[in-house]
Design a protein around this motif. Sequence first.
Motif, PDB file in Angstrom:
ATOM      1  N   THR A  44       1.100  -0.795   0.596  1.00 63.05           N
ATOM      2  CA  THR A  44      -0.239  -0.348  -0.421  1.00 63.05           C
ATOM      3  C   THR A  44       0.950   1.598   0.013  1.00 63.05           C
ATOM      4  OG1 THR A  44      -0.321   0.206   2.269  1.00 63.05           O
ATOM      5  CG2 THR A  44      -1.769  -1.552   1.668  1.00 63.05           C
ATOM      6  N   ARG A  45       0.373   2.775   0.309  1.00 65.58           N
ATOM      7  CA  ARG A  45       0.585   3.797   0.052  1.00 65.58           C
ATOM      8  C   ARG A  45       1.261   3.619   1.606  1.00 65.58           C
ATOM      9  NH1 ARG A  45      -3.042   6.844  -0.926  1.00 65.58           N
ATOM     10  NH2 ARG A  45      -3.024   7.393   1.220  1.00 65.58           N
ATOM     11  N   GLU A  46       0.763   3.139   2.212  1.00 64.13           N
ATOM     12  CA  GLU A  46       1.209   3.984   3.298  1.00 64.13           C
ATOM     13  C   GLU A  46       2.200   2.799   4.062  1.00 64.13           C
ATOM     14  OE1 GLU A  46       1.310   5.264   7.008  1.00 64.13           O
ATOM     15  OE2 GLU A  46       0.254   6.280   5.385  1.00 64.13           O
ATOM     16  N   PHE A 146      -8.023   8.792   1.933  1.00 64.58           N
ATOM     17  CA  PHE A 146      -9.037   8.138   1.145  1.00 64.58           C
ATOM     18  C   PHE A 146      -9.109   6.765   0.226  1.00 64.58           C
ATOM     19  CE2 PHE A 146     -11.843   8.058  -2.754  1.00 64.58           C
ATOM     20  CZ  PHE A 146     -13.070   7.818  -2.225  1.00 64.58           C
ATOM     21  N   GLY A 147      -9.087   5.525   0.987  1.00 65.63           N
ATOM     22  CA  GLY A 147      -8.910   3.987   0.518  1.00 65.63           C
ATOM     23  C   GLY A 147      -7.781   3.818   0.573  1.00 65.63           C
ATOM     24  N   VAL A 148      -7.307   2.741   0.178  1.00 65.88           N
ATOM     25  CA  VAL A 148      -5.546   1.598   1.285  1.00 65.88           C
ATOM     26  C   VAL A 148      -5.278   1.764  -0.342  1.00 65.88           C
ATOM     27  CG1 VAL A 148      -4.646   0.187   2.351  1.00 65.88           C
ATOM     28  CG2 VAL A 148      -7.673   1.378   2.840  1.00 65.88           C
ATOM     29  N   TYR A 149      -5.977   1.043  -1.866  1.00 64.96           N
ATOM     30  CA  TYR A 149      -5.183   0.700  -2.701  1.00 64.96           C
ATOM     31  C   TYR A 149      -3.901  -0.549  -2.807  1.00 64.96           C
ATOM     32  CZ  TYR A 149      -7.254   5.637  -3.413  1.00 64.96           C
ATOM     33  OH  TYR A 149      -7.535   6.895  -3.386  1.00 64.96           O
ATOM     34  N   PHE A 150      -4.653  -1.661  -1.694  1.00 63.60           N
ATOM     35  CA  PHE A 150      -3.781  -2.587  -1.778  1.00 63.60           C
ATOM     36  C   PHE A 150      -3.507  -2.948  -3.182  1.00 63.60           C
ATOM     37  CE2 PHE A 150      -6.703  -3.424   2.257  1.00 63.60           C
ATOM     38  CZ  PHE A 150      -5.975  -3.324   2.833  1.00 63.60           C
ATOM     39  N   SER A 151      -2.628  -4.088  -3.684  1.00 62.95           N
ATOM     40  CA  SER A 151      -2.112  -4.130  -4.631  1.00 62.95           C
ATOM     41  C   SER A 151      -0.556  -5.120  -4.245  1.00 62.95           C
ATOM     42  CB  SER A 151      -1.006  -3.112  -5.242  1.00 62.95           C
ATOM     43  OG  SER A 151      -1.128  -4.167  -6.599  1.00 62.95           O
ATOM     44  N   PRO A 157      -3.432  -0.308  -9.171  1.00 60.95           N
ATOM     45  CA  PRO A 157      -4.743  -1.010  -9.689  1.00 60.95           C
ATOM     46  C   PRO A 157      -5.833   0.594 -10.116  1.00 60.95           C
ATOM     47  CG  PRO A 157      -4.773  -0.460  -7.874  1.00 60.95           C
ATOM     48  CD  PRO A 157      -3.489  -0.702  -7.502  1.00 60.95           C
ATOM     49  N   VAL A 158      -6.533   0.286 -10.937  1.00 54.64           N
ATOM     50  CA  VAL A 158      -6.980   1.466 -11.631  1.00 54.64           C
ATOM     51  C   VAL A 158      -7.404   2.673 -10.765  1.00 54.64           C
ATOM     52  CG1 VAL A 158      -8.627   2.308 -13.093  1.00 54.64           C
ATOM     53  CG2 VAL A 158      -7.388   0.283 -14.046  1.00 54.64           C
ATOM     54  N   LEU A 159      -8.248   1.618  -9.794  1.00 53.90           N
ATOM     55  CA  LEU A 159      -8.493   2.769  -8.162  1.00 53.90           C
ATOM     56  C   LEU A 159      -8.116   3.571  -7.928  1.00 53.90           C
ATOM     57  CD1 LEU A 159      -8.021   1.463  -5.818  1.00 53.90           C
ATOM     58  CD2 LEU A 159      -9.993  -0.626  -6.263  1.00 53.90           C
ATOM     59  N   GLU A 160      -6.671   3.862  -8.116  1.00 55.26           N
ATOM     60  CA  GLU A 160      -5.811   4.512  -7.690  1.00 55.26           C
ATOM     61  C   GLU A 160      -5.748   6.135  -7.867  1.00 55.26           C
ATOM     62  OE1 GLU A 160      -1.448   2.222  -6.691  1.00 55.26           O
ATOM     63  OE2 GLU A 160      -1.756   3.483  -8.546  1.00 55.26           O
TER      64      GLU A 160
END
Length: 365
Positions: A44-46, A146-151, A157-160
């Motif tokens: 994740t970004r975090e 807002f959002g976690v964006y697991f990958s 992913p597109v949802l980024e």
Amino acid sequence: MIRGWIKTSCVIISMAILVLPDYALAADAVMHDEVNGHVRIYRTREERREAGLKHEITDWLTLSGLLELEYEFQRFSHNDTSSHSHDDDFTKTLQIGAELHPFSWMKGELIYEYDDEANRHTLDEGFASFEAGDFELEAGRLYVPFGVYFSHFVTGPVLEFGETRDVGMNLSWAPDDRLDIAAFVYKGRARKAGSGGKDWDWGFTAEGSPFEFGSFGVSYLSDLADSQEGFLSDEGDRYDSRVDAWSAYAVVGYDRFELTAEVVRALDSFRELDPDRDRPRAWNVELGFYPAGNFEWALRVEGSGDVEDAPRLQGGVSVAWRITRTASLTLDYLRGSYRRGLAEGPGDRELDKVHQVAGQLSVEF
């Protein structure tokens, strides 16, 4: 495409050998449960923000670093012809993190990033945080929660498209390890048409772990035009009315498997955009498998709607290898298809399908 895959593999593996003089340490690479539970350095970004070895310079200053070498190859097919086109990209990124702890109840964080492809130096984040009991206040330049964006993949992913970073404040409350609630305000990039200054926007998030095997979360953002995607950049980031958005995720783990599912969706339509791209939304599901040893496999299926130049449906496979305690290598393959009229590739030709291979070497220092 096969030549692109071979080129990707050779380039990244060669870089791994050149960049890691301690390559012999591969024999000492530990099981995934000894390296923070995962083979990849971050998902994740975090986790990426926190990556890097901690070097204590003084009692109140700690530095860390992350170097990434990434190669990506894409092969496109077009709707108007049987011909194909391709694109490739090789980037080198450096991240330096600094943590300052002048007091037990206060700390500061600075994240510097350099991208050689764009020749860009960026203060990605810079904020101070204050703790008081179960509460924490962060203020400065930061990514709002807002959002976690697991990958597990090299390619995000597109949802980024929901990632949002601006100057603001985030107040969180965590009464125990199973619950975290936060509210934030920030000064967004977008503003109402005719307004003379930027608007203050807001949002909230709630995350919980009611069971040991899983966690869940929801979040809300008052203005999606503030995101890094820049949906209204051609309009000077001006809007007639705000478009808010919501996000939700779930993570479930069992034995050596981990399933993540996430969605980001606009709650209204952008009046400034064409009807086929005015209400962006996307979802992503990934299944990770951690066999014995220092390898990781993952599968992805994702979809999107009204997101320009993004696949309508895409899926693929990824494999990661923890080379040493401080380095990981990831290779992945994705195949996607586009909605007619929503994506253009090289030569401004309408896209039909894409095959993509990518490799990434991440090194903590």
